[in-house]
Design an enzyme around this catalytic site. Sequence first.
Site, PDB file in Angstrom:
ATOM      1  N   GLY A 294       0.825  -1.200   0.000  1.00  0.00           N
ATOM      2  CA  GLY A 294       0.000   0.000   0.000  1.00  0.00           C
ATOM      3  C   GLY A 294       0.844   1.227   0.000  1.00  0.00           C
ATOM      4  O   GLY A 294       1.970   1.244   0.476  1.00  0.00           O
ATOM      5  N   CYS A 295       0.258   2.248  -0.597  1.00  0.00           N
ATOM      6  CA  CYS A 295       0.970   3.508  -0.727  1.00  0.00           C
ATOM      7  C   CYS A 295       0.663   4.332   0.505  1.00  0.00           C
ATOM      8  O   CYS A 295      -0.489   4.503   0.850  1.00  0.00           O
ATOM      9  CB  CYS A 295       0.477   4.205  -1.979  1.00  0.00           C
ATOM     10  SG  CYS A 295       0.781   5.933  -2.015  1.00  0.00           S
ATOM     11  N   VAL A 296       1.678   4.797   1.193  1.00  0.00           N
ATOM     12  CA  VAL A 296       1.451   5.695   2.309  1.00  0.00           C
ATOM     13  C   VAL A 296       1.885   7.054   1.891  1.00  0.00           C
ATOM     14  O   VAL A 296       1.468   8.018   2.091  1.00  0.00           O
ATOM     15  CB  VAL A 296       2.207   5.269   3.570  1.00  0.00           C
ATOM     16  CG1 VAL A 296       1.551   4.072   4.201  1.00  0.00           C
ATOM     17  CG2 VAL A 296       3.635   4.961   3.255  1.00  0.00           C
TER      18      VAL A 296
ATOM     19  N   ARG B 298      -8.974   0.300   4.173  1.00  0.00           N
ATOM     20  CA  ARG B 298      -9.051   1.328   3.118  1.00  0.00           C
ATOM     21  C   ARG B 298     -10.448   1.881   2.879  1.00  0.00           C
ATOM     22  O   ARG B 298     -10.779   2.306   1.771  1.00  0.00           O
ATOM     23  CB  ARG B 298      -8.517   0.784   1.786  1.00  0.00           C
ATOM     24  CG  ARG B 298      -7.065   0.400   1.864  1.00  0.00           C
ATOM     25  CD  ARG B 298      -6.272   1.420   1.157  1.00  0.00           C
ATOM     26  NE  ARG B 298      -4.985   1.563   1.821  1.00  0.00           N
ATOM     27  CZ  ARG B 298      -3.853   1.805   1.212  1.00  0.00           C
ATOM     28  NH1 ARG B 298      -3.833   1.949  -0.075  1.00  0.00           N
ATOM     29  NH2 ARG B 298      -2.750   1.959   1.890  1.00  0.00           N
TER      30      ARG B 298
ATOM     31  N   HIS C 228       6.829   0.832  -6.894  1.00  0.00           N
ATOM     32  CA  HIS C 228       5.702   1.067  -5.998  1.00  0.00           C
ATOM     33  C   HIS C 228       6.104   0.945  -4.534  1.00  0.00           C
ATOM     34  O   HIS C 228       6.733  -0.030  -4.141  1.00  0.00           O
ATOM     35  CB  HIS C 228       4.571   0.073  -6.280  1.00  0.00           C
ATOM     36  CG  HIS C 228       3.373   0.322  -5.437  1.00  0.00           C
ATOM     37  ND1 HIS C 228       3.164  -0.337  -4.261  1.00  0.00           N
ATOM     38  CD2 HIS C 228       2.370   1.215  -5.567  1.00  0.00           C
ATOM     39  CE1 HIS C 228       2.053   0.122  -3.713  1.00  0.00           C
ATOM     40  NE2 HIS C 228       1.548   1.069  -4.485  1.00  0.00           N
TER      41      HIS C 228
END
Lengths: 116, 418
Positions: free
Chosen positions: A114-116, B359, B65
């Site tokens: 996941g992108c923080v 999320r 990423h």
Amino acid sequence: MPYIEVKGKKLELDEDGFLQDWQQWDEDVARALAADDRFTGAKVELTDEHWEIIRFLRNYFEKYGVAPPIRQLVKEVKKALGPEKGNLQYLYKLFPQGPAKDACRIAGLPKPTGCV
Amino acid sequence: MSETPLVDELEKGPWPSFVKEIKKTAEMMEKAKAEGKDVKLPETAMGVLKQLERSYEDKVTHWKHGGIVSVFGYGGGVIGRYSDLGDEIPEVHHFHTMRINMPAGWFYSTKALRGICDVWEKWGSGLTNFHGSTGDIIFLGTRTEYLQPCFDDLAHLEIPFDLGGSGSALRTPSACMGPALCEWACYDTLDICYRITHEFQDELHRPMWPYKFKFKFSGCPNDCVAAKLRADCSIVGTWRDEIKIDQEAVKEYAKWMDIENEVVKLCPTGAISWDGNELKIDNKNCVRCMHCINKMPKALRPGDERGATILIGAKAPMVDGAVASWVIIPFVPADEIFDTLTDLAEKIWEWWDENGKYRERVAELIWRLGMREFLKAVELEADVRMVKAPRNNPFMFFDKEELKPSKYVEELEKRGLR
């Protein structure tokens, strides 16, 4: 990619210091990861309190295939080890760079995504 | 020949160019190095352009990423970034971003700015972004081993700075300039933003929620920080009594402004009337859109009984599309905003944390479980001012006809100022 050497074996890490293959982990590997300050700037001295968290993470991961959400971690720790240990401050005291960067890394879990 | 011919194309034309700006930084960093200053990454800024050139040739990004990096005691505030061209362009192999908590309202002394820039010149690429869309100061590009010393130096400046929020945490609270610059501010946005930032340090630096959560503070319904479109919790200034009218000043406007067409007919609820002599406002039907006040700032002012409306759930399009925020507390007097907010925030987070999926923003959870469940959890009564569904299209469309230049623009053109 960087490597870490444990008992004569070279284990592959990613650039944040996470073990590439979680199955290569054992307690000696954990000690080596905790003593590796290339990625965090400081070693973590593993005490019994650290091992409680590391084993919890390890068991959770083996059961569910993912790292627990932090809230879940806090709750479960609270249930298992009591309220004085079941809070974020306690976790950060043990693992100063946080549950993801320090605790999951030393427990040999794949890097949380996941992108923080 | 230039090393970056494709990227150089973006320097052409009359508009601002990020390539020019990056080259300026690259020159500045090289000069600092030549002067013997202690700069760790003098070639990183230029490295970014070299990598971009490669991306234009290969038609693919070379940023990998994600990445997890941090400083002691913090779970967020630094965003890890690596290049997959580390062997060829080692200057950008690590290119981590640091978010630095900006002062409320973005006020700096030159001394504060110099301090920040000196630290970043030493430990980073020198590239900054004032400011990112969260409102933070953004430091672009440094290596893992420089994160901690950079953070330590920032904390020890004479005017010190801290990291902002990132990840599944409270994001850096942000506020409009409020009473410092603006006569319409209905509460002290700067003060509340500052106090909320201090109150929730743990939530800001140590992520533990399903996803991000943002507070934004606007002093009046003009909403200059776009709180009601961007913040999970928007605090928008408003007033409870009547718009104050200076009839003499209205007459002054009438001398050059078409009040009927530019103000009266544009009132969304038709609450204004003007007979050429007196302007009347039916305040019960006023929806606080600010149009008349913006048009005639010398004649109209917000009332005296000032405070804020608290709204919940705005966010940009991600999982469920964009959505504006819902009113949950129509009016809180200015001096009660802080206490109301801290109490409310704890309840919101408890409910969201307990029920939210990984999320899932608080708005998405409200959509999934219903506003009724939310109101029960935060112990608020339903109110007629809470609409069934807030606006979910962030775009406004106009006909060409509607976009005729205003009198003001015509005047500027006449004077050759435009």
